[in-house]
Write a protein that holds these residues in place. Structure first.
Motif, PDB file in Angstrom:
ATOM      1  N   GLY A  11       0.792  -1.220   0.000  1.00  0.00           N
ATOM      2  CA  GLY A  11       0.000   0.000   0.000  1.00  0.00           C
ATOM      3  C   GLY A  11       0.825   1.271   0.000  1.00  0.00           C
ATOM      4  N   LYS A  12       2.149   1.144   0.091  1.00  0.00           N
ATOM      5  CA  LYS A  12       3.039   2.315   0.083  1.00  0.00           C
ATOM      6  C   LYS A  12       3.948   2.218  -1.143  1.00  0.00           C
ATOM      7  CE  LYS A  12       1.830   3.590   4.288  1.00  0.00           C
ATOM      8  NZ  LYS A  12       0.945   4.686   4.478  1.00  0.00           N
ATOM      9  N   PRO A  13       4.145   3.334  -1.840  1.00  0.00           N
ATOM     10  CA  PRO A  13       4.986   3.291  -3.049  1.00  0.00           C
ATOM     11  C   PRO A  13       6.475   3.186  -2.705  1.00  0.00           C
ATOM     12  CG  PRO A  13       4.315   5.533  -2.581  1.00  0.00           C
ATOM     13  CD  PRO A  13       3.609   4.653  -1.582  1.00  0.00           C
ATOM     14  N   GLY A  14       7.228   2.566  -3.597  1.00  0.00           N
ATOM     15  CA  GLY A  14       8.682   2.520  -3.464  1.00  0.00           C
ATOM     16  C   GLY A  14       9.180   1.510  -2.452  1.00  0.00           C
ATOM     17  N   LEU A  15      10.422   1.723  -2.047  1.00  0.00           N
ATOM     18  CA  LEU A  15      11.087   0.853  -1.090  1.00  0.00           C
ATOM     19  C   LEU A  15      11.505   1.657   0.132  1.00  0.00           C
ATOM     20  CD1 LEU A  15      13.391  -1.161  -3.513  1.00  0.00           C
ATOM     21  CD2 LEU A  15      11.325  -1.967  -2.388  1.00  0.00           C
ATOM     22  N   TYR A  16      11.738   0.953   1.230  1.00  0.00           N
ATOM     23  CA  TYR A  16      12.081   1.591   2.489  1.00  0.00           C
ATOM     24  C   TYR A  16      13.277   0.898   3.120  1.00  0.00           C
ATOM     25  CZ  TYR A  16       7.594   3.824   1.957  1.00  0.00           C
ATOM     26  OH  TYR A  16       6.559   4.567   1.460  1.00  0.00           O
ATOM     27  N   GLU A  17      14.051   1.682   3.858  1.00  0.00           N
ATOM     28  CA  GLU A  17      15.185   1.145   4.596  1.00  0.00           C
ATOM     29  C   GLU A  17      14.789   1.026   6.053  1.00  0.00           C
ATOM     30  OE1 GLU A  17      19.761   2.351   5.786  1.00  0.00           O
ATOM     31  OE2 GLU A  17      18.655   3.604   4.396  1.00  0.00           O
ATOM     32  N   LEU A  18      15.031  -0.126   6.654  1.00  0.00           N
ATOM     33  CA  LEU A  18      14.755  -0.346   8.068  1.00  0.00           C
ATOM     34  C   LEU A  18      15.802   0.426   8.865  1.00  0.00           C
ATOM     35  CD1 LEU A  18      13.292  -1.917  10.326  1.00  0.00           C
ATOM     36  CD2 LEU A  18      14.954  -3.729   9.988  1.00  0.00           C
ATOM     37  N   THR A  19      15.350   1.395   9.688  1.00  0.00           N
ATOM     38  CA  THR A  19      16.316   2.203  10.423  1.00  0.00           C
ATOM     39  C   THR A  19      16.342   1.895  11.919  1.00  0.00           C
ATOM     40  OG1 THR A  19      14.713   4.008  10.604  1.00  0.00           O
ATOM     41  CG2 THR A  19      16.270   4.113   8.783  1.00  0.00           C
ATOM     42  N   ALA A  20      15.191   1.584  12.513  1.00  0.00           N
ATOM     43  CA  ALA A  20      15.162   1.291  13.950  1.00  0.00           C
ATOM     44  C   ALA A  20      13.929   0.468  14.289  1.00  0.00           C
ATOM     45  CB  ALA A  20      15.153   2.591  14.743  1.00  0.00           C
ATOM     46  N   GLN A  21      14.041  -0.283  15.391  1.00  0.00           N
ATOM     47  CA  GLN A  21      12.896  -1.047  15.863  1.00  0.00           C
ATOM     48  C   GLN A  21      12.266  -0.321  17.044  1.00  0.00           C
ATOM     49  OE1 GLN A  21      14.656  -5.192  16.053  1.00  0.00           O
ATOM     50  NE2 GLN A  21      12.661  -5.538  15.112  1.00  0.00           N
ATOM     51  N   THR A  22      10.941  -0.450  17.133  1.00  0.00           N
ATOM     52  CA  THR A  22      10.211   0.136  18.253  1.00  0.00           C
ATOM     53  C   THR A  22       9.448  -0.975  18.959  1.00  0.00           C
ATOM     54  OG1 THR A  22       8.243   0.589  16.931  1.00  0.00           O
ATOM     55  CG2 THR A  22       9.924   2.313  17.001  1.00  0.00           C
ATOM     56  N   ARG A  23       8.736  -0.627  20.027  1.00  0.00           N
ATOM     57  CA  ARG A  23       7.972  -1.638  20.743  1.00  0.00           C
ATOM     58  C   ARG A  23       6.894  -2.264  19.864  1.00  0.00           C
ATOM     59  NH1 ARG A  23       5.210   0.868  25.172  1.00  0.00           N
ATOM     60  NH2 ARG A  23       6.692   2.541  24.954  1.00  0.00           N
ATOM     61  N   GLY A  24       6.199  -1.450  19.088  1.00  0.00           N
ATOM     62  CA  GLY A  24       5.076  -1.945  18.306  1.00  0.00           C
ATOM     63  C   GLY A  24       5.362  -2.121  16.836  1.00  0.00           C
ATOM     64  N   GLY A  25       6.607  -2.026  16.418  1.00  0.00           N
ATOM     65  CA  GLY A  25       6.937  -2.164  14.996  1.00  0.00           C
ATOM     66  C   GLY A  25       8.346  -1.671  14.717  1.00  0.00           C
ATOM     67  N   PHE A  26       8.465  -0.745  13.769  1.00  0.00           N
ATOM     68  CA  PHE A  26       9.785  -0.209  13.438  1.00  0.00           C
ATOM     69  C   PHE A  26       9.656   1.098  12.676  1.00  0.00           C
ATOM     70  CE2 PHE A  26       8.521  -3.518  10.482  1.00  0.00           C
ATOM     71  CZ  PHE A  26       8.574  -2.883   9.253  1.00  0.00           C
ATOM     72  N   ILE A  27      10.799   1.759  12.488  1.00  0.00           N
ATOM     73  CA  ILE A  27      10.873   3.009  11.737  1.00  0.00           C
ATOM     74  C   ILE A  27      11.520   2.686  10.394  1.00  0.00           C
ATOM     75  CG2 ILE A  27      11.785   5.371  11.674  1.00  0.00           C
ATOM     76  CD1 ILE A  27       9.836   4.902  13.980  1.00  0.00           C
ATOM     77  N   ALA A  28      10.904   3.159   9.326  1.00  0.00           N
ATOM     78  CA  ALA A  28      11.420   2.924   7.979  1.00  0.00           C
ATOM     79  C   ALA A  28      11.609   4.260   7.270  1.00  0.00           C
ATOM     80  CB  ALA A  28      10.455   2.048   7.190  1.00  0.00           C
ATOM     81  N   LYS A  29      12.694   4.360   6.493  1.00  0.00           N
ATOM     82  CA  LYS A  29      12.987   5.577   5.734  1.00  0.00           C
ATOM     83  C   LYS A  29      12.794   5.291   4.253  1.00  0.00           C
ATOM     84  CE  LYS A  29      17.165   7.111   4.664  1.00  0.00           C
ATOM     85  NZ  LYS A  29      18.536   7.582   4.759  1.00  0.00           N
ATOM     86  N   SER A  30      12.016   6.125   3.590  1.00  0.00           N
ATOM     87  CA  SER A  30      11.741   5.957   2.167  1.00  0.00           C
ATOM     88  C   SER A  30      13.019   6.179   1.353  1.00  0.00           C
ATOM     89  CB  SER A  30      10.672   6.946   1.715  1.00  0.00           C
ATOM     90  OG  SER A  30      10.557   6.917   0.307  1.00  0.00           O
ATOM     91  N   LEU A  31      13.283   5.300   0.399  1.00  0.00           N
ATOM     92  CA  LEU A  31      14.426   5.483  -0.496  1.00  0.00           C
ATOM     93  C   LEU A  31      14.112   6.526  -1.555  1.00  0.00           C
ATOM     94  CD1 LEU A  31      15.739   1.843  -1.104  1.00  0.00           C
ATOM     95  CD2 LEU A  31      16.343   3.453   0.691  1.00  0.00           C
ATOM     96  N   LEU A  32      12.834   6.819  -1.780  1.00  0.00           N
ATOM     97  CA  LEU A  32      12.439   7.786  -2.796  1.00  0.00           C
ATOM     98  C   LEU A  32      12.612   9.227  -2.319  1.00  0.00           C
ATOM     99  CD1 LEU A  32       9.195   6.113  -4.206  1.00  0.00           C
ATOM    100  CD2 LEU A  32      11.482   6.118  -5.211  1.00  0.00           C
ATOM    101  N   ASP A  33      12.086   9.536  -1.128  1.00  0.00           N
ATOM    102  CA  ASP A  33      12.131  10.933  -0.674  1.00  0.00           C
ATOM    103  C   ASP A  33      12.812  11.132   0.680  1.00  0.00           C
ATOM    104  OD1 ASP A  33      10.227   9.952   1.081  1.00  0.00           O
ATOM    105  OD2 ASP A  33       8.553  10.991   0.137  1.00  0.00           O
ATOM    106  N   GLY A  34      13.273  10.050   1.308  1.00  0.00           N
ATOM    107  CA  GLY A  34      13.998  10.165   2.574  1.00  0.00           C
ATOM    108  C   GLY A  34      13.130  10.389   3.792  1.00  0.00           C
ATOM    109  N   LYS A  35      11.809  10.421   3.639  1.00  0.00           N
ATOM    110  CA  LYS A  35      10.917  10.637   4.774  1.00  0.00           C
ATOM    111  C   LYS A  35      10.848   9.367   5.627  1.00  0.00           C
ATOM    112  CE  LYS A  35       8.001  14.085   2.609  1.00  0.00           C
ATOM    113  NZ  LYS A  35       6.664  14.399   2.109  1.00  0.00           N
TER     114      LYS A  35
END
Length: 141
Positions: A11-35
């Protein structure tokens, strides 16, 4: 960074880099726009290193398919994922001639080509799976 840190989120465009894990999931950074975005366990997430393409004899890891594409393109971009279905299938047949046409759909080919182009644009060129061999272990000590 290898393919084991690159994610495709449904449901999300592009690819993401796994940057950190959280209690309920993780933080991902978009390779397209860096968000950065928080991804919880309800999202359908695929790790690129775990994806394989069906052939008539075996399943070929996505990293190997990317390596073959890189060889074909001399490390450059592949054709656009927006090309016609016939062009995409012809291109994929050149890269992986034994792919199973009944189980690998046009949408899958489109995604693989799009992902390859995103990774090349991002500057990632090593798609081989890093395996620890005895030599590597000795060098680390």
């Amino acid at each position: 960074m290898g393919l084991d840190k690159i994610l495709a989120i449904s449901g999300k465009p592009g690819l993401y880099e796994l940057t950190a894990q959280t209690r309920g999931g993780f933080i991902a950074k978009s390779l397209l726009d860096g968000k950065k975005m928080a991804v919880n366990m309800r999202h359908n997430v695929s790790i690129l290193s775990e994806i394989a393409i069906y052939t008539y004899t075996e399943e070929v890891p996505l990293g190997e398919v990317f390596e073959k594409m890189k060889e074909k393109e001399n490390g450059g971009q592949a054709l656009s994922h927006k090309a016609s279905k016939n062009d995409l299938e012809a291109y994929f047949s050149d890269v992986l001639p034994e792919y199973d046409e009944d189980r690998v759909y046009g949408s899958d080919i489109k995604k693989v080509i799009q992902w390859y182009n995103i990774l090349i644009e991002y500057g990632m060129t090593d798609f081989s799976k890093e395996e620890k061999t005895e030599e590597n272990k000795d060098e680390e000590e």
